[in-house]
Design an enzyme around this catalytic site. Structure first.
Site, PDB file in Angstrom:
ATOM      1  CE1 TYR A 153      16.920  61.790 106.581  1.00 20.81           C
ATOM      2  CE2 TYR A 153      16.233  62.832 108.604  1.00 20.81           C
ATOM      3  CZ  TYR A 153      15.673  62.612 106.889  1.00 20.81           C
ATOM      4  OH  TYR A 153      14.636  62.288 106.762  1.00 20.81           O
TER       5      TYR A 153
HETATM    6  N1  LIG Z   1       8.679  59.887 107.502  1.00 21.55           N
HETATM    7  C1  LIG Z   1       9.222  60.865 107.988  1.00 21.55           C
HETATM    8  O1  LIG Z   1       9.050  60.434 109.541  1.00 21.55           O
HETATM    9  C2  LIG Z   1      10.245  61.765 107.374  1.00 21.55           C
HETATM   10  C3  LIG Z   1      10.379  62.823 108.245  1.00 21.55           C
HETATM   11  C4  LIG Z   1      11.186  64.049 107.639  1.00 21.55           C
HETATM   12  C5  LIG Z   1      11.301  63.408 106.163  1.00 21.55           C
HETATM   13  N2  LIG Z   1      11.358  62.371 106.214  1.00 21.55           N
HETATM   14  C6  LIG Z   1      11.992  62.694 104.570  1.00 21.55           C
HETATM   15  O2  LIG Z   1      10.402  61.901 103.745  1.00 21.55           O
HETATM   16  C7  LIG Z   1      10.663  61.145 102.404  1.00 21.55           C
HETATM   17  C8  LIG Z   1      10.265  60.599 101.814  1.00 21.55           C
HETATM   18  O3  LIG Z   1       9.800  59.582 103.451  1.00 21.55           O
HETATM   19  P1  LIG Z   1       8.715  58.717 104.142  1.00 21.55           P
HETATM   20  O4  LIG Z   1       9.077  58.222 105.273  1.00 21.55           O
HETATM   21  O5  LIG Z   1       7.381  58.630 103.126  1.00 21.55           O
HETATM   22  O6  LIG Z   1       9.817  57.309 103.213  1.00 21.55           O
HETATM   23  P2  LIG Z   1       9.328  55.655 103.214  1.00 21.55           P
HETATM   24  O7  LIG Z   1       8.010  55.955 103.075  1.00 21.55           O
HETATM   25  O8  LIG Z   1      10.485  55.085 103.038  1.00 21.55           O
HETATM   26  O9  LIG Z   1       8.500  55.710 101.845  1.00 21.55           O
HETATM   27  C9  LIG Z   1      10.195  56.097 101.324  1.00 21.55           C
HETATM   28  C10 LIG Z   1       9.978  55.929  99.470  1.00 21.55           C
HETATM   29  O10 LIG Z   1      11.280  56.321  98.927  1.00 21.55           O
HETATM   30  C11 LIG Z   1      11.960  55.194  97.727  1.00 21.55           C
HETATM   31  N3  LIG Z   1      13.189  55.207  97.660  1.00 21.55           N
HETATM   32  C12 LIG Z   1      13.955  55.343  99.102  1.00 21.55           C
HETATM   33  N4  LIG Z   1      14.536  54.711  98.340  1.00 21.55           N
HETATM   34  C13 LIG Z   1      15.206  54.935  97.268  1.00 21.55           C
HETATM   35  C14 LIG Z   1      16.604  55.300  95.976  1.00 21.55           C
HETATM   36  N5  LIG Z   1      17.493  55.110  96.334  1.00 21.55           N
HETATM   37  N6  LIG Z   1      16.066  55.569  94.883  1.00 21.55           N
HETATM   38  C15 LIG Z   1      14.824  55.405  94.738  1.00 21.55           C
HETATM   39  N7  LIG Z   1      13.835  55.395  95.500  1.00 21.55           N
HETATM   40  C16 LIG Z   1      13.959  55.464  96.849  1.00 21.55           C
HETATM   41  C17 LIG Z   1      10.747  53.966  98.064  1.00 21.55           C
HETATM   42  O11 LIG Z   1      11.037  53.029  97.035  1.00 21.55           O
HETATM   43  P3  LIG Z   1      10.632  51.270  97.654  1.00 21.55           P
HETATM   44  O12 LIG Z   1       9.018  51.574  97.754  1.00 21.55           O
HETATM   45  O13 LIG Z   1       9.950  50.518  95.956  1.00 21.55           O
HETATM   46  O14 LIG Z   1      11.690  51.047  98.099  1.00 21.55           O
HETATM   47  C18 LIG Z   1       9.128  54.788  98.651  1.00 21.55           C
HETATM   48  O15 LIG Z   1       8.514  55.311  97.159  1.00 21.55           O
HETATM   49  C19 LIG Z   1      12.645  61.580 102.488  1.00 21.55           C
HETATM   50  O16 LIG Z   1      13.384  62.260 102.208  1.00 21.55           O
HETATM   51  C20 LIG Z   1      12.323  61.542 104.239  1.00 21.55           C
HETATM   52  O17 LIG Z   1      13.585  61.692 104.273  1.00 21.55           O
HETATM   53  C21 LIG Z   1      10.365  61.688 106.966  1.00 21.55           C
END
Ligand SMILES: NC(=O)c1ccc[n+]([C@@H]2O[C@H](COP(=O)([O-])OP(=O)(O)OC[C@H]3O[C@@H](n4cnc5c(N)ncnc54)[C@H](OP(=O)(O)O)[C@@H]3O)[C@@H](O)[C@H]2O)c1
Length: 244
Positions: A153
């Protein structure tokens, strides 16, 4: 408001950080393309929230691992709203664990979702993003933190950071800025269950002594999307509460 009337694409905007970004940009007056993969109901809720606040939004489904789906996103923005001014490449996924348990298929999938999507989106931006526009890629702390079990990742996000710095040079002559925002552990569905079970360990390493919220990250994205960030490009901004 700095983004009023601008057209913004936000990938992965049905939940978590992307949702907070879409709602924030919508509240600030942008017209928002709310992208999601499966969760239509949640995406439609985001569209309604933006409409209730007096804004405009439309939802579009697609898989960011599929180049044609990303191209379709730009097409929808242009046909519905006439332009693309801001792109937030947020959709992401995680694969974790000891390397010997990660399949090559999972490796390829996380590269496609987290990194290749940013590359394909940049190709579309080269063709369709307005001069003076903004590209904001959501990265993570993992490239600098060497988090155990998250090496693959982390490698995708390191790629996002490098691409961000390089693209800033390519797009700069068109007055387009390209930046990354790197959240720390944030309260979304993506947070690993073992992290959620040990929140004290996370908050204990964070000077501000709390878990990051999606709105914390959205505020930084909103700044980069607006005119006050015109002189900020090629950067990765850590929105992580200063976690060690
Ligand atoms: N949360 C953390 O602690 C954290 C930390 C560092 C970085 N990030 C980064 O922040 C970003 C958002 O993460 P999050 O925590 O908000 O994630 P999340 O709550 O799991 O939400 C993921 C979102 O992305 C969509 N998605 C997932 N896979 C996809 C695909 N293949 N094609 C299109 N849409 C897709 C999902 O759509 P559906 O609802 O339709 O499934 C959802 O809207 C990511 O890039 C992640 O790596 C997160």
């Amino acid at each position: 408001m700095g983004v009023r009337g601008k057209v913004a694409i936000v990938t992965g905007a049905s939940r978590g950080i992307g949702r907070a970004v879409a709602e924030r940009l919508g509240r600030d007056g942008a017209k928002v393309v709310v992208h999601y993969q499966h969760n239509k109901e949640a995406a439609e809720q985001v569209v309604s929230i933006i409409a209730q606040a007096g804004g405009e939004a439309v939802s579009v489904s697609g898989d960011v691992a599929v180049a044609g789906d990303i191209r379709a996103l730009y097409e929808v923005a242009r046909t519905q709203f006439g332009a693309v001014d801001i792109v937030v490449n947020n959709a992401g996924t995680v694969v974790g664990g000891p390397v010997e348990y990660i399949s090559e298929e999972d490796f390829d999938r996380v590269i496609a979702v987290n990194l290749r999507s940013v590359f394909v989106s940049a190709q579309e931006a080269a063709r369709h993003l307005s001069d003076g526009g903004r590209i904001i890629n959501i990265s993570a702390r993992t490239p600098v933190a060497a988090v155990a079990m998250l090496g693959v990742y982390g490698a995708t996000k390191a790629g996002v950071d490098v691409l961000t710095r390089s693209l800033a040079h390519q797009f700069g002559p068109r007055n387009i800025t390209v930046n990354a925002v790197a959240p720390g552990p944030t309260d979304t569905d993506l947070l690993a269950p073992d992290a959620r079970a040990n929140l004290d360990a996370i908050t204990g390493q964070t000077p501000l002594r709390r878990l990051g919220q999606p709105a914390d990250v959205a505020a930084v994205v909103a700044f980069l999307a607006g005119p006050d960030a015109a002189w900020v490009t090629g950067q990765t901004i850590y929105a992580d509460g200063g976690i060690l």
